[in-house]
Scaffold this motif. Structure first.
Motif, PDB file in Angstrom:
ATOM      1  N   THR A  10      39.205  45.705  38.244  1.00  0.00           N
ATOM      2  CA  THR A  10      38.023  44.551  38.540  1.00  0.00           C
ATOM      3  C   THR A  10      38.947  43.392  38.943  1.00  0.00           C
ATOM      4  O   THR A  10      38.237  42.597  39.842  1.00  0.00           O
ATOM      5  CB  THR A  10      37.579  44.510  37.053  1.00  0.00           C
ATOM      6  OG1 THR A  10      37.038  45.688  36.513  1.00  0.00           O
ATOM      7  CG2 THR A  10      36.392  43.276  37.086  1.00  0.00           C
ATOM      8  N   ARG A  14      37.667  41.453  42.410  1.00  0.00           N
ATOM      9  CA  ARG A  14      37.240  39.848  42.318  1.00  0.00           C
ATOM     10  C   ARG A  14      38.213  39.121  42.982  1.00  0.00           C
ATOM     11  O   ARG A  14      38.014  37.710  42.886  1.00  0.00           O
ATOM     12  CB  ARG A  14      37.156  39.532  40.934  1.00  0.00           C
ATOM     13  CG  ARG A  14      35.763  40.285  40.262  1.00  0.00           C
ATOM     14  CD  ARG A  14      34.607  39.379  40.720  1.00  0.00           C
ATOM     15  NE  ARG A  14      33.258  40.269  40.179  1.00  0.00           N
ATOM     16  CZ  ARG A  14      32.199  39.937  40.727  1.00  0.00           C
ATOM     17  NH1 ARG A  14      31.938  38.707  41.480  1.00  0.00           N
ATOM     18  NH2 ARG A  14      31.168  40.529  40.442  1.00  0.00           N
ATOM     19  N   TYR A  16      41.656  38.494  42.398  1.00  0.00           N
ATOM     20  CA  TYR A  16      42.771  37.830  41.645  1.00  0.00           C
ATOM     21  C   TYR A  16      43.951  38.575  42.447  1.00  0.00           C
ATOM     22  O   TYR A  16      44.106  39.754  42.452  1.00  0.00           O
ATOM     23  CB  TYR A  16      42.713  38.152  40.292  1.00  0.00           C
ATOM     24  CG  TYR A  16      41.548  37.106  39.696  1.00  0.00           C
ATOM     25  CD1 TYR A  16      41.976  35.977  39.216  1.00  0.00           C
ATOM     26  CD2 TYR A  16      40.088  37.726  39.610  1.00  0.00           C
ATOM     27  CE1 TYR A  16      40.662  35.167  38.714  1.00  0.00           C
ATOM     28  CE2 TYR A  16      39.318  37.000  38.950  1.00  0.00           C
ATOM     29  CZ  TYR A  16      39.583  35.853  38.660  1.00  0.00           C
ATOM     30  OH  TYR A  16      38.441  35.029  38.106  1.00  0.00           O
ATOM     31  N   THR A  93      41.523  30.863  36.147  1.00  0.00           N
ATOM     32  CA  THR A  93      40.837  31.831  34.992  1.00  0.00           C
ATOM     33  C   THR A  93      42.028  32.025  33.882  1.00  0.00           C
ATOM     34  O   THR A  93      43.021  32.385  34.342  1.00  0.00           O
ATOM     35  CB  THR A  93      40.215  33.108  35.607  1.00  0.00           C
ATOM     36  OG1 THR A  93      39.379  32.888  36.561  1.00  0.00           O
ATOM     37  CG2 THR A  93      39.422  33.798  34.455  1.00  0.00           C
ATOM     38  N   ASP A 140      33.589  42.429  34.637  1.00  0.00           N
ATOM     39  CA  ASP A 140      32.872  42.211  35.865  1.00  0.00           C
ATOM     40  C   ASP A 140      31.972  40.960  35.934  1.00  0.00           C
ATOM     41  O   ASP A 140      31.811  40.262  36.390  1.00  0.00           O
ATOM     42  CB  ASP A 140      32.640  43.390  36.724  1.00  0.00           C
ATOM     43  CG  ASP A 140      32.357  43.125  37.917  1.00  0.00           C
ATOM     44  OD1 ASP A 140      33.109  42.857  38.885  1.00  0.00           O
ATOM     45  OD2 ASP A 140      31.036  43.281  38.596  1.00  0.00           O
ATOM     46  N   GLU A 141      31.215  41.176  35.103  1.00  0.00           N
ATOM     47  CA  GLU A 141      29.763  40.245  34.972  1.00  0.00           C
ATOM     48  C   GLU A 141      30.422  38.966  34.292  1.00  0.00           C
ATOM     49  O   GLU A 141      30.199  37.962  34.703  1.00  0.00           O
ATOM     50  CB  GLU A 141      28.750  40.545  33.849  1.00  0.00           C
ATOM     51  CG  GLU A 141      27.903  39.652  33.610  1.00  0.00           C
ATOM     52  CD  GLU A 141      26.677  40.360  32.565  1.00  0.00           C
ATOM     53  OE1 GLU A 141      25.920  39.401  32.028  1.00  0.00           O
ATOM     54  OE2 GLU A 141      26.625  41.433  32.099  1.00  0.00           O
ATOM     55  N   LEU A 143      33.388  37.691  34.795  1.00  0.00           N
ATOM     56  CA  LEU A 143      34.172  36.974  36.034  1.00  0.00           C
ATOM     57  C   LEU A 143      33.348  36.695  37.183  1.00  0.00           C
ATOM     58  O   LEU A 143      33.363  35.346  37.838  1.00  0.00           O
ATOM     59  CB  LEU A 143      35.153  38.035  36.766  1.00  0.00           C
ATOM     60  CG  LEU A 143      36.431  38.459  35.767  1.00  0.00           C
ATOM     61  CD1 LEU A 143      37.045  39.528  36.467  1.00  0.00           C
ATOM     62  CD2 LEU A 143      37.282  37.496  35.286  1.00  0.00           C
ATOM     63  N   ARG A 144      32.279  37.245  37.178  1.00  0.00           N
ATOM     64  CA  ARG A 144      31.078  36.924  38.106  1.00  0.00           C
ATOM     65  C   ARG A 144      30.438  35.436  37.608  1.00  0.00           C
ATOM     66  O   ARG A 144      30.357  34.677  38.462  1.00  0.00           O
ATOM     67  CB  ARG A 144      30.039  37.809  38.384  1.00  0.00           C
ATOM     68  CG  ARG A 144      28.936  37.414  39.249  1.00  0.00           C
ATOM     69  CD  ARG A 144      27.928  38.686  39.625  1.00  0.00           C
ATOM     70  NE  ARG A 144      27.102  38.872  38.534  1.00  0.00           N
ATOM     71  CZ  ARG A 144      27.372  40.144  37.875  1.00  0.00           C
ATOM     72  NH1 ARG A 144      28.174  40.924  38.311  1.00  0.00           N
ATOM     73  NH2 ARG A 144      26.307  40.167  36.528  1.00  0.00           N
ATOM     74  N   ARG A 147      33.098  32.729  38.330  1.00  0.00           N
ATOM     75  CA  ARG A 147      33.239  32.397  39.717  1.00  0.00           C
ATOM     76  C   ARG A 147      32.521  31.200  39.958  1.00  0.00           C
ATOM     77  O   ARG A 147      32.819  30.197  40.821  1.00  0.00           O
ATOM     78  CB  ARG A 147      32.915  33.430  40.696  1.00  0.00           C
ATOM     79  CG  ARG A 147      33.131  33.362  42.141  1.00  0.00           C
ATOM     80  CD  ARG A 147      34.616  33.517  42.543  1.00  0.00           C
ATOM     81  NE  ARG A 147      34.788  32.115  43.079  1.00  0.00           N
ATOM     82  CZ  ARG A 147      36.148  32.026  43.559  1.00  0.00           C
ATOM     83  NH1 ARG A 147      36.979  33.114  43.548  1.00  0.00           N
ATOM     84  NH2 ARG A 147      36.686  30.875  43.881  1.00  0.00           N
TER      85      ARG A 147
END
Length: 379
Positions: A10, A14, A16, A93, A140-141, A143-144, A147
């Motif tokens: 993930t 994204r 990283y 992050t 994932d959600e 990190l979205r 962003r």
């Protein structure tokens, strides 16, 4: 719950490119994969503030960074967050494990406050954060969502609850050593055999557990939390009680975390302090992650900082010889033990003796000692 590999996949998806930080057992699985060479690149930082700085530099250099750390080290992050990341508008992050949340275990009182205050501290700094739990929104959600905050030039935190990340990575296969190096239990046994009536201070983690199990005493101070500060505490005690001998049992990761203490000890040169560093190359209590000290010579560093003597040993017998010499000479002295990782963890001292009582009885054992003649005479 996300798998260890799923977490790294993930992060890679994204964007990283670099992960840095200080280990926590909540991240044991992903950290094991990173140490084995999985992407993204991982850098073991000496402390959490340094991890923030490394991540900030990586972001300026064009890589999207992520910091992983335990909430007990959140205090180390405050200075670079408030004086570097926020004013310079450097987006990064941070994933912080929430030890002691929602409640601290009875044997881990050092996690009580950080298990409560991290969200409110982040609120006071105006830093956005989300919770990652085993039954909540996906990584994932989160990190979205993060962003959007990063795109505004701000840092974003993900607070990680226990069990949110699986510990499912295959264990490392330790390389065979041509010699049998001493374990932490060997080191503690040697110190107890030679220390006599010296007062002992042991760093957080398994060294304190071993000392408690092998030789609990009112003269022992078992540090839980406050990683990297055992040497500084021993210095303060040695200066306050110059007629008493002190031995500090330290670890390589703990010394790296606040290595400046070596310079302070060398500068003040307490004659009654012996500093034993158990150098096994890993953070044993969080899962055996490498400390990132492969090129560090702790004995040479101690001498360069002003210690009167420093030795490197690789056996328990050599350690006992070095301890006898150090305790019979004017300090400060350092003894660096090249040791082996692993071994049984054992029970915490705080599961049997409250941490406030540990401090109180240590204090009383010092005040109860009969005063000696002016000036310290080596044993």
């Amino acid at each position: 719950m996300i798998t260890s590999q799923g977490m790294l996949d993930t992060l890679t998806a994204r964007g990283y490119g670099l992960v840095t930080g200080v280990p926590c057992s909540y991240f044991k699985g992903p950290l094991r994969l990173l140490a084995q060479g999985a992407a993204p690149r991982y850098i073991a930082a000496a402390n959490e503030g340094s991890a923030i700085a490394i991540a900030a530099g990586a972001e300026l250099g064009g890589q999207l960074p992520l910091v992983m750390a335990q909430n007990s080290g959140f205090g180390n992050m405050i200075n670079p967050l408030t004086s570097l990341v926020l004013p310079y508008r450097i987006p990064l992050t941070v994933m912080v494990s929430m030890r002691g949340w929602p409640t601290a275990d009875a044997g881990e009182p050092q996690h009580y406050w950080m298990g409560r205050v991290v969200p409110s501290w982040l609120d006071s700094l105006g830093i956005a954060y989300w919770m990652l739990t085993s039954d909540g929104p996906s990584l994932d959600e989160l990190l979205r969502n993060a962003r959007h905050v990063l795109d505004e030039g701000r840092p974003a935190f993900i607070l990680v609850g226990k069990g949110a990340i699986a510990n499912d990575a295959p264990p490392d296969r330790p390389a065979a050593s041509p010699v049998r190096r001493p374990t932490r239990d060997d080191v503690v046994a040697a110190v107890l055999a030679e220390a006599g009536n010296a007062h002992l201070l042991s760093t957080t983690g398994y060294l304190s557990r071993s000392l408690f199990q092998q030789g609990d005493s009112d003269r022992n101070f078992y540090m839980q939390g406050s990683m990297g500060h055992a040497a500084g505490m021993a210095l303060g005690a040695a200066l306050a009680s110059p007629q008493t001998r002190f031995v500090v049992l330290d670890g390589d990761g703990a010394v790296l975390m606040h290595m400046g203490s070596l310079a302070t000890i060398g500068d003040l040169a307490p004659a009654n302090l012996t500093h034993v560093v158990f150098d096994n190359g890993v953070y044993d209590s969080t899962g055996g992650q490498p400390t990132g000290r492969r090129q560090t010579d702790f004995a040479s560093a101690a001498l360069a900082c002003g210690y009167r003597d420093a030795q490197r040993v690789e056996t328990a017998d050599a350690l006992r010889d070095a301890l006898r010499a150090a305790l019979g000479s004017v300090g400060p002295s350092a003894i660096v033990v090249r040791g082996a990782p692993g071994g049984s963890a054992g029970e915490r001292a705080s599961s049997n003796v409250g941490v406030a009582e540990i401090g109180d009885r240590f204090r009383k054992s010092l005040t109860a000692r009969a005063p000696l003649a002016e000036g310290w005479t080596p044993a």
